[in-house]
Motif scaffolding. Structure first.
Motif, short mmCIF file in Angstrom:
data_model
loop_
_atom_site.label_atom_id
_atom_site.label_comp_id
_atom_site.label_asym_id
_atom_site.label_seq_id
_atom_site.Cartn_x
_atom_site.Cartn_y
_atom_site.Cartn_z
N GLY A 5 0.82 -1.20 0.00
CA GLY A 5 0.00 0.00 0.00
C GLY A 5 0.85 1.25 0.00
O GLY A 5 2.06 1.22 -0.24
N PHE A 6 0.21 2.37 0.28
CA PHE A 6 0.88 3.67 0.20
C PHE A 6 1.25 4.23 1.56
O PHE A 6 1.87 5.27 1.65
CB PHE A 6 -0.01 4.67 -0.54
N HIS A 40 -6.79 1.23 5.26
CA HIS A 40 -5.69 1.44 4.33
C HIS A 40 -4.56 0.45 4.62
O HIS A 40 -4.14 0.27 5.75
CB HIS A 40 -5.17 2.88 4.46
N ALA A 86 -0.95 9.54 -1.41
CA ALA A 86 -1.27 9.06 -2.75
C ALA A 86 -2.70 9.45 -3.11
O ALA A 86 -3.59 9.50 -2.25
CB ALA A 86 -1.11 7.55 -2.81
N TYR A 87 -2.92 9.70 -4.39
CA TYR A 87 -4.25 10.10 -4.87
C TYR A 87 -5.30 9.05 -4.49
O TYR A 87 -6.41 9.39 -4.09
CB TYR A 87 -4.22 10.30 -6.38
N SER A 88 -4.95 7.77 -4.62
CA SER A 88 -5.92 6.71 -4.30
C SER A 88 -6.30 6.73 -2.82
O SER A 88 -7.45 6.47 -2.47
CB SER A 88 -5.38 5.34 -4.71
N VAL A 89 -5.36 7.06 -1.95
CA VAL A 89 -5.65 7.16 -0.51
C VAL A 89 -6.57 8.35 -0.25
O VAL A 89 -7.57 8.24 0.45
CB VAL A 89 -4.34 7.30 0.31
N ARG A 90 -6.25 9.49 -0.85
CA ARG A 90 -7.09 10.68 -0.68
C ARG A 90 -8.50 10.43 -1.21
O ARG A 90 -9.49 10.80 -0.59
CB ARG A 90 -6.47 11.90 -1.37
N SER A 91 -8.58 9.77 -2.34
CA SER A 91 -9.88 9.50 -2.96
C SER A 91 -10.72 8.58 -2.08
O SER A 91 -11.92 8.82 -1.87
CB SER A 91 -9.65 8.85 -4.33
N ARG A 92 -10.11 7.56 -1.54
CA ARG A 92 -10.84 6.64 -0.65
C ARG A 92 -11.27 7.37 0.61
O ARG A 92 -12.39 7.20 1.08
CB ARG A 92 -9.96 5.44 -0.30
N CYS A 93 -10.40 8.20 1.15
CA CYS A 93 -10.73 8.97 2.35
C CYS A 93 -11.91 9.91 2.08
O CYS A 93 -12.82 10.04 2.91
CB CYS A 93 -9.54 9.80 2.82
N ASP A 94 -11.89 10.57 0.93
CA ASP A 94 -12.97 11.50 0.59
C ASP A 94 -14.31 10.77 0.51
O ASP A 94 -15.32 11.27 1.00
CB ASP A 94 -12.68 12.22 -0.73
#
Length: 180
Positions: A5-6, A40, A86-94
């Motif tokens: 993961g990130f 995550h 990472a963008y994918s982490v931010r996107s999942r969080c959002d």
């Protein structure tokens, strides 16, 4: 052992926690913060607890009876570091926070508490708000604290239905008089 993961170290966990709380509509319970963070890959429970405690000690977060909330210092650091996630982490969080925020807003708009009057009576105090302010405040004298809690629970389950019933009842009489 290499982490997947990130999220790789405590600094990444701190950035994740700050990112989540910066987007929260209100305080988040420790259990909910744990649940959101452990989704995550790379976040381990004890690392999360340690990182969160350090953020409280450093003044980035505040912990009170309502849960964790971010401070101004935390917001500043979150804004400065969010692109490091990472963008994918931010996107999942959002996505996660959109659901959480809907629940937090609902909880803030539908409130109830048991109160004792100066005379010792028990009152169920209930309130329903919307974005514009208070729609309904209702206080009912109750024979017991248990009864007050049941009333509050029923109100919190369906406040809009009660609000609409009250409006219908209050306006029905006027409509009947106008028709007659």
């Amino acid at each position: 052992m290499a982490k997947y993961g990130f999220i790789h170290d405590k600094l990444d966990i701190k950035m994740l926690v700050l990112y989540l709380l910066d987007r929260a509509a209100g305080p988040i319970s420790p259990d909910l913060l744990t649940e959101l963070s452990l989704r995550h890959n790379g976040v381990e429970y004890f690392d999360l607890i340690e990182a969160t405690a350090e953020l409280v000690t450093s003044g980035h977060l505040r912990l009170d009876r309502d849960g964790y909330s971010i401070t101004e210092k935390g917001r500043d650091n979150s804004a400065a570091c969010e692109s490091s996630l990472a963008y994918s982490v931010r996107s999942r969080c959002d996505g996660d926070m959109a659901k959480v925020n809907a629940e937090l807003r609902r909880k803030a708009q539908v409130r109830g508490e048991v109160r004792r009057t100066a005379e010792g009576s028990i009152v169920a105090h209930m309130a329903l708000d919307d974005e514009g302010g208070n729609l309904l405040t209702l206080e009912l004298l109750c024979p017991s604290e248990e009864q007050a809690r049941r009333m509050i629970s029923g109100f919190q389950d369906r406040p809009e239905a009660l609000y609409h019933q009250i409006l219908a009842h209050l306006t029905a009489e006027q409509e009947e008089e106008e028709e007659g």
